[in-house]
Scaffold this active site. Structure first.
Site, PDB file in Angstrom:
ATOM      1  N   ARG A  57       0.819  -1.230   0.000  1.00 10.89           N
ATOM      2  CA  ARG A  57       0.000   0.000   0.000  1.00 10.89           C
ATOM      3  C   ARG A  57       0.846   1.271   0.000  1.00 10.89           C
ATOM      4  O   ARG A  57       0.647   2.170  -0.819  1.00 10.89           O
ATOM      5  CB  ARG A  57      -0.899   0.048   1.252  1.00 10.89           C
ATOM      6  CG  ARG A  57      -2.152  -0.752   1.165  1.00 10.89           C
ATOM      7  CD  ARG A  57      -2.548  -1.214   2.551  1.00 10.89           C
ATOM      8  NE  ARG A  57      -1.586  -2.230   2.950  1.00 10.89           N
ATOM      9  CZ  ARG A  57      -1.758  -3.532   2.711  1.00 10.89           C
ATOM     10  NH1 ARG A  57      -2.858  -3.954   2.192  1.00 10.89           N
ATOM     11  NH2 ARG A  57      -0.809  -4.403   3.034  1.00 10.89           N
ATOM     12  N   THR A  58       1.775   1.352   0.948  1.00  7.00           N
ATOM     13  CA  THR A  58       2.516   2.607   1.117  1.00  7.00           C
ATOM     14  C   THR A  58       3.368   2.900  -0.118  1.00  7.00           C
ATOM     15  O   THR A  58       3.373   4.008  -0.642  1.00  7.00           O
ATOM     16  CB  THR A  58       3.392   2.526   2.383  1.00  7.00           C
ATOM     17  OG1 THR A  58       2.553   2.191   3.480  1.00  7.00           O
ATOM     18  CG2 THR A  58       4.086   3.850   2.665  1.00  7.00           C
ATOM     19  N   LYS A 104      25.152  -5.049  -1.453  1.00 10.23           N
ATOM     20  CA  LYS A 104      26.619  -5.157  -1.503  1.00 10.23           C
ATOM     21  C   LYS A 104      27.252  -4.501  -0.284  1.00 10.23           C
ATOM     22  O   LYS A 104      28.476  -4.386  -0.209  1.00 10.23           O
ATOM     23  CB  LYS A 104      27.145  -4.489  -2.775  1.00 10.23           C
ATOM     24  CG  LYS A 104      26.617  -5.094  -4.062  1.00 10.23           C
ATOM     25  CD  LYS A 104      27.219  -4.364  -5.261  1.00 10.23           C
ATOM     26  CE  LYS A 104      26.615  -4.846  -6.557  1.00 10.23           C
ATOM     27  NZ  LYS A 104      26.964  -3.961  -7.681  1.00 10.23           N
ATOM     28  N   ARG A 111      11.464   3.795   3.847  1.00 13.07           N
ATOM     29  CA  ARG A 111      10.965   2.836   4.850  1.00 13.07           C
ATOM     30  C   ARG A 111      12.152   2.008   5.319  1.00 13.07           C
ATOM     31  O   ARG A 111      12.943   1.528   4.485  1.00 13.07           O
ATOM     32  CB  ARG A 111       9.898   1.928   4.257  1.00 13.07           C
ATOM     33  CG  ARG A 111       9.612   0.739   5.154  1.00 13.07           C
ATOM     34  CD  ARG A 111       8.378  -0.010   4.791  1.00 13.07           C
ATOM     35  NE  ARG A 111       7.193   0.774   5.082  1.00 13.07           N
ATOM     36  CZ  ARG A 111       5.956   0.259   5.056  1.00 13.07           C
ATOM     37  NH1 ARG A 111       5.764  -1.004   4.747  1.00 13.07           N
ATOM     38  NH2 ARG A 111       4.917   1.018   5.326  1.00 13.07           N
ATOM     39  N   HIS A 140       4.776   6.146  11.557  1.00  9.07           N
ATOM     40  CA  HIS A 140       4.347   5.942  10.170  1.00  9.07           C
ATOM     41  C   HIS A 140       3.403   7.127   9.873  1.00  9.07           C
ATOM     42  O   HIS A 140       2.188   6.981   9.841  1.00  9.07           O
ATOM     43  CB  HIS A 140       3.618   4.603  10.072  1.00  9.07           C
ATOM     44  CG  HIS A 140       3.384   4.094   8.685  1.00  9.07           C
ATOM     45  ND1 HIS A 140       3.509   4.885   7.563  1.00  9.07           N
ATOM     46  CD2 HIS A 140       3.014   2.868   8.241  1.00  9.07           C
ATOM     47  CE1 HIS A 140       3.231   4.161   6.495  1.00  9.07           C
ATOM     48  NE2 HIS A 140       2.937   2.932   6.880  1.00  9.07           N
TER      49      HIS A 140
HETATM   50  N1  ASP Z   1       1.591  -1.566   7.024  1.00 10.45           N
HETATM   51  C1  ASP Z   1       1.760  -1.120   8.391  1.00 10.45           C
HETATM   52  C2  ASP Z   1       3.211  -0.793   8.673  1.00 10.45           C
HETATM   53  O1  ASP Z   1       4.022  -0.817   7.769  1.00 10.45           O
HETATM   54  C3  ASP Z   1       1.178  -2.057   9.390  1.00 10.45           C
HETATM   55  C4  ASP Z   1       1.703  -3.456   9.365  1.00 10.45           C
HETATM   56  O2  ASP Z   1       2.682  -3.766   8.688  1.00 10.45           O
HETATM   57  O3  ASP Z   1       1.106  -4.283  10.067  1.00 10.45           O
HETATM   58  O4  ASP Z   1       3.545  -0.481   9.800  1.00 10.45           O
END
Ligand code: ASP
Length: 301
Positions: free
Chosen positions: A52-53, A80, A102, A130
């Site tokens: 999603r993100t 590497k 991320r 987040h």
């Molecule tokens: N997608 C959310 C996160 O990246 C929640 C999860 O992974 O459960 O924190």
């Protein structure tokens, strides 16, 4: 053009600053997308899995007219041995105007922010925050409820490891919501109640869901359990959202989940696909909210 800025966490933003993101997201949703960021280069640096993100940041960036590049830890020089800061500096030298990152370590976006000149957007760092999820959750709640003030918002599951919880708690408490955190002792430390003003802790899902306006379910973060063994049957018996438990919430309560859901573990399919679920809408709204974040961070509104 106004100044560029990073978005690392919601904890230190004021309610007014947060409202600017929510307002722009509404504008993004109500009109045709304009190429406000035409020609800019957005690097999406993902050291952890994401659907999603990552996709919504990429779609949001493209709708604003940018060029995007996705860098996955397993298919780049990170494999590497290149360090986080060196990778960031490389992307900056390649002309990235903004880096969305991320990372499994809490604080990684701060490190990039201290060492680079381009704005850094936190797409989830370890157990810390987040912020784009917190913003899209508030945005989604506000499409169903008049205001956040006074709402009883219950979050259930793996509170300990959830960066989604931390961003939501910081945001929602600034707007006067009452927050209830519920989960088993090993996933819900007592001190979680001190995260922000107005936060209560409950061990019982029935108590936590009673009269709730919003029920937010969370996945058990297997990748962060670090040897902790959880009895899945016990968890399901005590913390799964079932139709009977949801009946205790207000009749117009909405059910949320940041995804990915593990159906049959924290949530039953009947609820995930039921009339009170806004889970798909959260995903949909994520694109508008991330368009707003990219525009504000790149100083173009
Ligand atoms: N997608 C959310 C996160 O990246 C929640 C999860 O992974 O459960 O924190």
């Amino acid at each position: 053009m106004s100044r560029t800025r990073s978005l690392i966490e919601l904890e230190h933003l004021s309610a007014d600053e947060i409202a600017v993101f929510l307002k722009l997201a509404r504008r993004m949703q109500s009109g045709q997308p304009k190429p406000l960021l035409r020609g800019k280069r957005i690097a999406l640096l993902f050291y952890e899995a994401s659907t999603r993100t990552r996709v919504s940041f990429e779609f949001a960036a493209k709708l604003l007219g940018t060029h995007t590049s996705v860098i996955n830890a397993t298919a780049s020089s990170i494999e590497k041995g290149e360090s986080l800061v060196d990778t960031g500096k490389t992307l900056q030298a390649l002309g990235a105007d903004c880096i969305v990152v991320r990372h499994p370590s809490s604080g990684a976006p701060h490190v990039l922010n201290r060492n680079l000149q381009v704005p850094i957007i936190n797409a989830g760092d370890g157990m810390h925050e987040h912020p784009s999820q917190g913003l899209l959750d508030a945005y989604t709640i506000l499409r169903h409820k008049k205001s956040l003030k006074g709402l009883r918002i219950t979050m259930i599951g793996d509170i300990q490891h959830s960066r989604v919880v931390r961003s939501n708690v910081h945001l929602l408490s600034k707007f006067g919501a009452q927050i209830v955190l519920c989960g088993p002792p090993e996933l819900l430390p007592e001190h979680a109640g001190a995260l922000a003003p107005g936060v209560k802790v409950s061990r019982h899902i029935e108590e936590a869901t009673r009269k709730a306006d919003v029920v937010m379910m969370l996945r058990v973060q297997k990748e962060r359990l670090a040897g902790l063994r959880l009895d899945a049957n016990h968890y399901i018996a005590h913390y799964q959202l079932t139709p009977e438990r949801l009946k205790l919430a207000k009749s117009d309560a909405i059910v949320m989940h940041p995804g990915p859901m593990v159906r049959g573990m924290e949530i039953q399919s009947e609820i995930a696909d039921g009339p009170q679920s806004v889970i798909e809408e959260q995903v949909h709204n994520g694109v508008y909210v991330r368009m707003a974040i990219l525009s504000i961070c790149l100083g173009v509104q």
